[in-house]
Design a protein around this motif. Structure first.
Motif, PDB file in Angstrom:
ATOM      1  N   ALA A 130       0.743  -1.141  -0.075  1.00 40.54           N
ATOM      2  CA  ALA A 130       0.140   0.069   0.034  1.00 40.54           C
ATOM      3  C   ALA A 130       1.022   1.300   0.182  1.00 40.54           C
ATOM      4  O   ALA A 130       0.380   2.446  -0.437  1.00 40.54           O
ATOM      5  N   SER A 131       1.993   1.200   0.547  1.00 39.11           N
ATOM      6  CA  SER A 131       2.941   2.308   0.605  1.00 39.11           C
ATOM      7  C   SER A 131       3.663   2.401  -0.888  1.00 39.11           C
ATOM      8  O   SER A 131       4.449   3.610  -0.952  1.00 39.11           O
ATOM      9  N   PHE A 132       3.477   1.673  -1.815  1.00 41.87           N
ATOM     10  CA  PHE A 132       4.326   1.941  -2.971  1.00 41.87           C
ATOM     11  C   PHE A 132       3.306   2.154  -4.203  1.00 41.87           C
ATOM     12  O   PHE A 132       2.192   1.651  -4.164  1.00 41.87           O
ATOM     13  N   SER A 133       3.765   3.064  -5.170  1.00 44.97           N
ATOM     14  CA  SER A 133       3.029   3.398  -6.309  1.00 44.97           C
ATOM     15  C   SER A 133       4.038   3.102  -7.399  1.00 44.97           C
ATOM     16  O   SER A 133       5.292   2.625  -7.078  1.00 44.97           O
ATOM     17  N   ASP A 134       3.735   3.116  -8.470  1.00 41.89           N
ATOM     18  CA  ASP A 134       4.421   2.754  -9.973  1.00 41.89           C
ATOM     19  C   ASP A 134       5.061   1.357  -9.709  1.00 41.89           C
ATOM     20  O   ASP A 134       4.333   0.353  -9.154  1.00 41.89           O
ATOM     21  N   VAL A 135       6.361   1.244 -10.190  1.00 39.02           N
ATOM     22  CA  VAL A 135       6.905  -0.028  -9.955  1.00 39.02           C
ATOM     23  C   VAL A 135       7.573  -0.269  -8.563  1.00 39.02           C
ATOM     24  O   VAL A 135       8.021   0.682  -7.847  1.00 39.02           O
ATOM     25  N   VAL A 136       7.493  -1.549  -8.214  1.00 38.48           N
ATOM     26  CA  VAL A 136       8.115  -2.018  -6.917  1.00 38.48           C
ATOM     27  C   VAL A 136       9.115  -3.016  -7.248  1.00 38.48           C
ATOM     28  O   VAL A 136       8.833  -3.811  -7.923  1.00 38.48           O
ATOM     29  N   ASP A 137      10.207  -3.061  -6.415  1.00 34.38           N
ATOM     30  CA  ASP A 137      11.162  -4.256  -6.823  1.00 34.38           C
ATOM     31  C   ASP A 137      10.824  -5.110  -5.380  1.00 34.38           C
ATOM     32  O   ASP A 137      10.803  -4.666  -4.263  1.00 34.38           O
TER      33      ASP A 137
END
Lengths: 364, 364
Positions: free
Chosen positions: B327-334
């Motif tokens: 939930a704390s990431f947007s766009d691309v996550v690794d």
């Protein structure tokens, strides 16, 4: 079973079924939705024993079939699907639900585990869905909530003596509301619909027309693709006409919105341990609303149109009852005072199809 | 006391006070808001003993004064007022609140009945309010909720060893999150803020800047017209750096939104009695997410960027923990997999200021 259909109408139909079917139940079959694919389309059926529902979806069925599974599980899966279309087919006793990259296999049970439901095939009475919705919405609040109050917990839909149509009426003994449906003829007799059944009917009333069938202790409605059976209440509805006053020494005309806001504001100070009492005082074309409780007191004065201008009137109400009654009015409302201890009647000026009545509080 | 002011900022300020002040309390003074009119403006103060609040309104005061009254009552009255401006004055021990046609007299009590609160006059540390808000929001979920978990229930705001600024970090032992504030220098030392205090700070962080003072067992913040004192937690925060893995045999890059949706969908089928287990399997540039429970099973496969392409990885997570972290990431996550039983780390590609870590479930 094999069927492909659009996600949105399926999710909506399941939403209606899920609202009625209990999520957890002592009766193990009661949490199920029965999914039946026939030549005529897809049927979704469920019940809580008080209300039965059948949602039908007009889709092409590649292979017929009949299964049952927990309604909430199917609903959650369908709502979460990534694509716009859903493929469903039966593989052994698993319902395979696929959409886009997503694939689910849901355990099903024999449909005989679900309650057997019967819906009428004929609905002889037609009404305007929006008119019935308005009528039910305008009176439902006046129904009682306590278990022991029997028929007071229902809304009566009666063949109206006043017009060629029907009337919805509810009362809990402290307040009363009715709303007439002049065009709605064809009701075979009076019925008392439990308020909770009325709530369910209200949620499916969105077609242009609603079709009604009165059966043995059961009211059935059909609106859009949804059929509902609602168990009717036994008992005799009170003779409400004789308690509605006809003589009003003082009547005020006021914006329903302004009066609602003023009562709502003043009632912040009302004493919750004393029926949320607010006092109304009418004199010289002014309506003063006041309340007093342990935190202080508040008052507001509105300019109103007043008939019976040489009279004055001071009486008290439960603020909640007054606000409930006002909520069904917009524009101008006539507040007709019959006396300090006898009911006050709210209505639209020069119209009598919609009436709300509130009994004042005894003030000494 | 005599003051005239706009309704909206007063209602907003009271909203902040009401959120903190308990509505009913064993301590009779604790439900009060203290209203103080000084030459400098109007002050509203309250506390729940863990968080103190002072809201100041820059208004012209015609006559100074100091009273206390139940915060919820004043808040309800002010919000309900009909006009855009409010006149308040003291008459004996009643606070007269008037607006348009509406008039209230509220019982007040001696302000000595309200707890005495002290706020710092100097706030030596400044930070960007939006950056602190983002940092707190990105880590707060990882704090523990159970009473016995002591400092795990707090968010540590520390002088960062990695950069010239500060870092917010939280962990409950099963997951961890940190977020760096590279520009936020000036923090005199590390503090552990209770998660509930963080929630309150988050709600007042809307100025461009937030001013911070660290006192004796207390963190004070000033943002806009609001000051908060938050009681700090005692104890030693765990040495979290040593549990963050640094070697990752397999890393996948994927749209955070797509992964969130897929995990969320599949987890509908997860077994709630078995930690909401979802399984992840990475191979040949594909990430398969699957779950199985008593209602059936579901799976979804996403195309992902994969480093360590000749390796594969199969592990399981609590779906809720994975969703919280995503939930704390947007766009691309690794998503960096360190192993089947060692923590998985989520971060933004080529950035290290924001990290989330989740410990996999033991699968046998």
């Amino acid at each position: 079973m094999k069927v492909q259909l659009a996600k949105k109408p399926l999710a909506e139909a399941l939403g209606h079924v899920e609202r009625i079917v209990p999520n957890r139940s002592g009766n193990p079959g009661l949490n199920l939705v029965r999914v039946t694919a026939t030549a005529g389309g897809l049927l979704l059926r469920g019940t809580n024993m008080d209300v039965d529902i059948e949602a039908s979806l007009d889709v092409d069925v590649a292979a017929q079939g009949d299964v049952a599974l927990p309604a909430q599980v199917l609903g959650q899966v369908i709502r979460a699907l990534p694509g716009d279309t859903v493929d469903m087919h039966l593989d052994d006793n698993e319902l395979v639900v696929a959409s886009d990259h997503f694939d689910t296999r849901l355990q099903t049970v024999d449909p005989d585990n679900a309650p057997t439901l019967g819906f009428p095939t004929e609905f002889p009475t037609q009404m305007d869905a929006e008119a019935l919705s308005q009528a039910f919405s305008h009176v439902r609040y006046a129904a009682a909530t306590a278990e022991y109050q029997a028929v007071f917990r229902g809304v009566k839909l009666e063949v109206s003596a006043e017009n060629q149509g029907a009337r919805a009426v509810a009362t809990d003994g402290f307040r009363l509301a009715y709303h007439d449906l002049p065009g709605a003829s064809g009701l075979p007799g009076d019925v008392i619909v439990p308020a909770k059944g009325v709530d369910e009917i209200l949620k499916v009333l969105n077609g242009p027309e609603v079709h009604i069938a009165v059966g043995d202790a059961q009211l059935s409605v059909q609106a859009g693709g949804i059929k509902l059976n609602v168990k009717l209440m036994d008992g005799t509805f009170p003779d409400y006409r004789r308690v509605i006053p006809t003589a009003f020494p003082v009547t005020v005309s006021v914006s329903a919105g302004d009066l609602k806001e003023a009562v709502s504001r003043v009632s912040v100070l009302a004493d919750r341990t004393a029926n949320n009492r607010v006092d109304l005082f009418v004199k010289d074309g002014q309506l003063r609303i006041s309340a007093e409780g342990s935190f202080g007191r508040g008052q507001e004065t509105l300019d109103v149109g007043q008939s019976g201008t040489d009279a004055e009137m001071a009486l008290a109400f439960n603020a909640k009852y007054l606000l409930d009654a006002l909520a069904s009015f917009s524009d101008v409302v006539d507040v007709r005072f019959s006396g300090v201890t006898s009911p006050t009647v709210l209505g639209q000026p020069n119209q009598d199809h919609h009436l709300a009545m509130v009994v004042p509080l005894r003030t000494n």
